[in-house]
Design a protein around this motif. Structure first.
Motif: not given
Ligand code: PBG
Length: 353
Positions: A269-290
């Motif tokens: 129902d929800m997704l998480m990226v972890k850690p956050a700071l070194s993975y802001l690009d991943i957060i951005h891509r997941l936000h776009e993808q889902h």
């Protein structure tokens, strides 16, 4: 964009009369103007605060590498939950430290386990607070690994000794999730990066009559050096080896999209990226993808510890640095931020009003 075209064509941002064509500083002139054009804003509603619960009475044990973060005994939780609710933080993420550990982690699904007691206590003290429970084996197993190990009676001859066995672990995760649900958990958050964990937990919850409980998947969790202080806080460090056969390689981004897509297909129902700071690009891509799912990011223990250590030395301003970090995580695309700075940030936001 006339100015940009002009610049590309002529290599200058000035017109024929040497006048500047674009002046972004015009919109930064006063605090009110800056507030009008601000694109991202933090609110206490964005935060999830992690809690570490331990056995005993009257325990408030500060974690050495995480100043301001405590292991609390169950009797301390009511007051803590009320404080968090007062700060308008909507949710907590619970971690339990068991009395004793064994190869499977029996206390993880015991009716009177540390998590089950904690969930009941918090739901009683602050019924509106959303209780998210971390579902993994590592804090409960004597070997400190996230699942059932390839050893003894389970030994699989073609897999390495000490390998975390995927499918036997899924059965345990299902039992843990149902046990948390029975105690009153509002959201189940599996963090072990086992293949099929979201589907297995969904099936187990549904079979037990908890179709209504959401699953927040640690869909993209990296094998990160930034979990160091957490392992002290939750006492869940592996006794040997590491977690690289299930957590992701920090070098990979496309694989993150695959992990997320699988968890969505399994019913997350929800997704998480972890850690956050070194993975802001991943957060951005997941936000776009889902874009259809809320996205959480875990601002982990090591990220907190770095800010605390630098601030303690007077090397940076804790409030400014912490708020900038939280803002950057939200700007990258996270809807929710799990952070040890959540209570401070909520207070700072209140002061700023
Ligand atoms: C595993 C778990 C970990 C964290 C959250 N859940 C540790 C790990 O995977 O080794 C780390 C969180 C943090 O560093 O703040 N149950």
């Amino acid at each position: 964009m006339k100015a940009m075209k002009h610049f590309l064509e002529t290599g200058t941002t000035r017109d024929a009369n040497h006048k500047l064509l674009a002046r972004p500083r015009r919109l930064r002139l006063t605090p009110t103007l800056r507030r009008m054009v601000r694109e991202t804003e933090l609110s206490a509603a964005d935060f999830i605060y992690p809690l570490f619960v331990t056995h005993g009475q009257n325990v408030r044990h500060e974690i050495g590498s995480m100043p301001g973060v405590f292991q609390l005994s169950v009797d301390q939780l009511a007051r803590e939950a009320e404080e968090i609710a007062r700060l308008e933080i909507p949710s907590v993420l619970l971690f339990g430290i068991p009395q004793s550990k064994d190869p499977v982690g029996l206390e993880n699904f015991a009716e009177d386990g540390i998590m089950q007691q904690s969930i009941r206590t918090i739901k009683q003290a602050a019924p509106d607070l959303v209780v998210i429970t971390d579902v993994c084996l590592c804090e409960y197993t004597d070997h400190g690994h996230c699942g059932i190990l390839n050893t003894g009676e389970h030994h699989h001859p073609h897999l390495p000794e000490g390998y975390v066995l995927n499918d036997p672990t899924l059965d345990v995760l299902g039992m843990v999730a149902v046990s948390h649900a029975r105690a009153g958990a509002d959201i189940i958050a599996p963090s072990g990066m086992m293949d099929g964990m979201v589907g297995a937990i969904r099936t187990a919850l549904d079979a037990a009559g908890f179709e209504h409980l959401p699953v927040l998947s640690y869909a993209v969790k990296y094998a990160s050096g930034f979990y160091g202080p957490f392992r002290e806080a939750a006492q869940g460090a592996p006794k040997f080896g590491d977690r690289q056969s299930h957590q992701m390689d920090p070098a990979n981004a496309r694989e993150a999209l695959r992990e997320a897509a699988i968890d969505v297909a399994e019913g997350a129902d929800m997704l998480m990226v972890k850690p956050a700071l070194s993975y802001l690009d991943i957060i951005h891509r997941l936000h776009e993808q889902h874009p259809e799912l809320p996205l959480a990011a875990y601002n982990v223990s090591g990220e907190y510890a770095m800010v605390k250590a630098a601030a303690a030395n007077g090397w940076l301003d804790e409030r400014r640095a912490a708020m900038e970090i939280l803002l950057s995580i939200k700007r990258a695309g996270a809807d929710l931020i799990i952070s040890y700075h959540a209570k401070d940030a909520a207070r700072w936001l209140q002061e700023g009003r």
